[in-house]
Motif scaffolding. Sequence first.
Motif, mmCIF file in Angstrom:
data_model
loop_
_atom_site.group_PDB
_atom_site.id
_atom_site.type_symbol
_atom_site.label_atom_id
_atom_site.label_comp_id
_atom_site.label_asym_id
_atom_site.label_seq_id
_atom_site.Cartn_x
_atom_site.Cartn_y
_atom_site.Cartn_z
ATOM 1 N N HIS A 65 4.289 9.422 7.983
ATOM 2 C CA HIS A 65 3.447 8.248 8.241
ATOM 3 C C HIS A 65 2.763 8.347 9.603
ATOM 4 N N HIS A 123 -1.015 5.410 4.515
ATOM 5 C CA HIS A 123 0.106 4.961 3.672
ATOM 6 C C HIS A 123 0.996 6.138 3.303
ATOM 7 N N LEU A 135 4.091 6.645 0.457
ATOM 8 C CA LEU A 135 4.798 6.015 -0.658
ATOM 9 C C LEU A 135 5.991 6.874 -1.068
ATOM 10 N N LEU A 179 8.266 1.758 -6.955
ATOM 11 C CA LEU A 179 8.069 2.028 -5.537
ATOM 12 C C LEU A 179 9.283 1.557 -4.741
ATOM 13 N N ARG A 218 7.379 1.879 1.175
ATOM 14 C CA ARG A 218 5.959 2.035 1.540
ATOM 15 C C ARG A 218 5.838 1.802 3.040
ATOM 16 N N SER A 234 2.950 1.638 5.985
ATOM 17 C CA SER A 234 1.507 1.477 6.089
ATOM 18 C C SER A 234 1.089 1.130 7.508
ATOM 19 N N TYR A 250 -0.243 -1.289 -4.179
ATOM 20 C CA TYR A 250 1.160 -0.973 -4.380
ATOM 21 C C TYR A 250 2.058 -1.747 -3.421
ATOM 22 N N ARG A 251 3.200 -2.220 -3.907
ATOM 23 C CA ARG A 251 4.165 -2.953 -3.088
ATOM 24 C C ARG A 251 5.569 -2.457 -3.409
ATOM 25 N N VAL A 252 6.459 -2.549 -2.442
ATOM 26 C CA VAL A 252 7.849 -2.153 -2.648
ATOM 27 C C VAL A 252 8.453 -3.002 -3.757
ATOM 28 N N SER A 303 -4.743 10.478 -3.098
ATOM 29 C CA SER A 303 -3.287 10.519 -3.005
ATOM 30 C C SER A 303 -2.813 11.954 -3.203
#
Length: 255
Positions: free
Chosen positions: A103, A109, A111, A122, A125, A127, A136-138, A202
Amino acid sequence: MDAPVRRGKRPAEGDPVVVRALALLAAFDAEHRAHSLADLSRRTGIPLSTTFRLAGHLLAWGALEKDADDRYVVGLRLFEVASLAPRSHGLREVALPYLEDLHELSGQHVLFAVREGDEALLVERLSSRGAVEIDYRVGGRMPLDDTGVGLVLLAGAPATVRSRCLAALEPAAAERVRRRLDDVGRHQVAVFERSSPAPVSSVAAPVRDSLGHTLAAVSVVVPAGSAPPRAYAQVVRSTALAVSRGLGHRPPRVG
C-alpha cells in the motif's frame, strides 16, 4: 381422528427457528443496513409476530441492535464472532504487514480476498485518502469472473467451481474469462481493467498454503493509465509470495 401431537421446539410449519433467524440476518446488506420490523418481515417472508420474537432474541444476544430511529441494525457481537474466522483473521494477521508495504508503495488501493463459494469475499482493503473511487468494501462480495482478485481465485479453484462459473456466462464472455484464466496460470498474475465507477487497473496474484493451494488473492487497484499495469506485476507477485511463505508455502526450487 385427532391430529398427532407435535413435540420438540421446531415450528409446526415452515423452516426451523435457526433458519428463520439466519434469514433475518441475511436481510442486511450494503444497500440495506437498517430495517423496521415490517421491513424485516417483508424481506424475509416471515410472519410479523415471528419476526418480532426472533428479532428480540437476536437483540438480546447482540446480533442485532437498534439505531436512533428504532430500526434494526447489525450488532457488534456478530463482528466479534466473525473476527475469529480462521480464513479472515489468521490470514489477515499474517498478510497485513506485507499488504501495508504494498500500500505504501502503490499509494492507492490494496485488496486482500478469499473465495467464498462462487464469489470473492474481501477480507482487507487499504486505501489512500486520494485513491481512485472503487465500490469494494471489507466484508463485501465480488464476482470471480469480473475482478482481478476474483480471476486469481477462480484460476485456483476446483474444476467444478470453474465449470459452474463459466457455464453461467454468455459464450463470448466465458471464452474471454477462459483466456484470462490461462494467462493467470502462465504468469501467476491477473491484470484486469474496468471503467466504472472510475477507470481503474487491477493487478492480482495468488496466496498459497503449504500444499500449494490458492488460499487468497492480493491486488493493487490504481487509476487506469497512471502506469502500465504490468509494471506492478512483480511487486504484487512478490507480496503474494511473502504472504504465502508466512503461511508455510515453499515454492519448488528451479534447476
